[in-house]
Design an enzyme around this catalytic site. Structure first.
Site, PDB file in Angstrom:
ATOM      1  N   ASP A 164       0.854  -1.197   0.000  1.00 16.16           N
ATOM      2  CA  ASP A 164       0.000   0.000   0.000  1.00 16.16           C
ATOM      3  C   ASP A 164       0.896   1.255   0.000  1.00 16.16           C
ATOM      4  OD1 ASP A 164       0.962  -0.442   2.623  1.00 16.16           O
ATOM      5  OD2 ASP A 164      -0.803   0.462   3.558  1.00 16.16           O
ATOM      6  N   HIS A 221       9.490   0.054   9.087  1.00 15.37           N
ATOM      7  CA  HIS A 221       8.604  -1.107   9.243  1.00 15.37           C
ATOM      8  C   HIS A 221       8.712  -2.092   8.071  1.00 15.37           C
ATOM      9  CE1 HIS A 221       6.567   0.612  12.695  1.00 15.37           C
ATOM     10  NE2 HIS A 221       6.296   1.715  12.017  1.00 15.37           N
TER      11      HIS A 221
HETATM   12  O1  RIB Z   1       2.358  -0.194  11.042  1.00 17.31           O
HETATM   13  C1  RIB Z   1       3.218   0.023   9.971  1.00 17.31           C
HETATM   14  C2  RIB Z   1       2.589  -0.379   8.672  1.00 17.31           C
HETATM   15  O2  RIB Z   1       1.448   0.434   8.408  1.00 17.31           O
HETATM   16  C3  RIB Z   1       3.484  -0.218   7.463  1.00 17.31           C
HETATM   17  O3  RIB Z   1       3.202  -1.227   6.532  1.00 17.31           O
HETATM   18  C4  RIB Z   1       3.086   1.121   6.925  1.00 17.31           C
HETATM   19  O4  RIB Z   1       3.390   1.266   5.572  1.00 17.31           O
HETATM   20  C5  RIB Z   1       1.612   1.112   7.178  1.00 17.31           C
HETATM   21  O5  RIB Z   1       0.980   0.429   6.143  1.00 17.31           O
HETATM   22 CA    CA Z   2       2.829  -0.593   4.184  1.00 12.81          CA
END
Ligand code: RIB
Ligand code: CA
Length: 317
Positions: free
Chosen positions: A12, A243
């Site tokens: 995303d 992340h």
């Molecule tokens: O919590 C972090 C996640 O949430 C990552 O994938 C960031 O891109 C959002 O989608």
């Molecule tokens: Ca993400």
């Protein structure tokens, strides 16, 4: 010479998604066979535009993009998080549209077709809500016995959430889908907040993008300050949590990580704990709601400096 591991990335994009995609593309050990898109950081059509443009920037227009779900399985989409990723999901740099389009097949079908074309060879990396993978599993029961591994960014097993006190954002955006995916019949690795909150790429680290030649680094140098601003203002963090890239660091260098292996259920109730990823902590738990589930490899700790240096070294290529 070993052959590159074939990965399909569901995403995303998203600033940290862009980093992870560029990181994977810069890794000769990995062969990105496709991107599938999902709602999350922005609406799905925006995420699809971003996926296509990121591949253009990386000089990889040969990689197909398939657009997927625009809403969760059993609730309304919670909406874009412009305060984290910008109105356009890419730090408000407003990329021009790509000259190419997504392939005319739904992401869930694309996942099924890709896995079944090469049984036991495809690793599926989930960087957004797990909706497309869950749909693929519902459309093709037994699919995951042909998946080499699922590696997810999502969840918080032994720590608190970031989208609510109980839940990490990708899980809270579709808890029903996440509970289906954690029931998959293949190895599953979870890079959740237990480990991603241990990896802070500092502003000094991030400055490297501005010094690195090439279109990928230039794009990261343009978008990452917006994300770092969110962490500075809301979390008082000097830099960012990387992340989504943690999935790629794990695939490249699992020796940098430690983990526990336990089955997981996701709270799909409508209480304050909705979206919580709950491991079975005791053997007796495995006779209850966790019964029959494979253990998930839950990453719990990391050589953070090693992971950051690995990523920066790849992104400088
Ligand atoms: O919590 C972090 C996640 O949430 C990552 O994938 C960031 O891109 C959002 O989608
Ligand atoms: Ca993400």
């Amino acid at each position: 010479m070993t052959t590159a591991r074939r990965i399909l990335i569901d995403t995303d994009p998203g600033i940290d998604d862009a980093m992870a995609i560029f990181y994977a593309l810069a890794s000769p050990e990995l062969d990105v066979v496709g991107l599938t898109t999902v709602f999350g950081n922005a609406h799905t059509d925006v995420c699809t535009t971003n996926a296509l443009r990121l591949l253009d920037i990386a000089g990889r227009p040969d990689i197909p993009v398939a657009q997927g779900a625009s809403r969760p399985l059993a609730m309304n989409y919670r909406g874009p998080v412009a305060f984290v990723h910008g109105d356009d999901g890419q730090g408000n740099v407003h990329l021009p549209p790509s000259t190419r389009a997504a392939v005319p097949v739904h992401a869930a079908q694309f996942i099924i077709d890709t896995v079944m074309a090469e049984p036991d060879e495809i690793t599926v990396v989930l960087l957004g809500p797990f909706t497309n993978m869950a749909l693929a599993m519902l459309m093709h029961p037994g699919l995951t016995s042909f998946v080499k591994e699922i590696v997810v960014m999502g969840g918080a097993a032994f720590t608190s959430g970031n989208a609510s006190p109980a839940s990490e954002a990708n899980i809270l955006n579709d808890p029903e889908a996440a509970d289906i995916v954690f029931g998959a019949d293949c190895p599953i690795t979870m890079a959740g907040l237990d480990v991603t909150h241990r990896i802070t790429m500092t502003n000094e680290d991030l400055a490297a993008f501005g010094r690195t030649p090439g279109p990928r680094a230039a794009h990261l140098a343009a978008i990452v300050p917006y994300y770092a601003g969110f962490y500075r203002d809301r979390n008082h963090v000097d830099g960012i949590y990387v992340h989504d890239s943690t999935t790629i660091s794990y695939l490249l260098a699992p020796h940098l990580f430690t983990w526990k292996e336990l089955p997981i259920r996701v709270d799909t109730g409508h209480s304050v704990c909705r979206g919580r990823t709950l491991p079975a902590l005791h053997d007796s738990d495995e006779e209850g709601p966790w019964q029959g589930r494979r253990a998930v490899r839950i990453l719990t700790d990391v050589d953070a400096r090693g992971a950051i240096d690995l990523e920066l070294e790849h992104l400088a290529r």
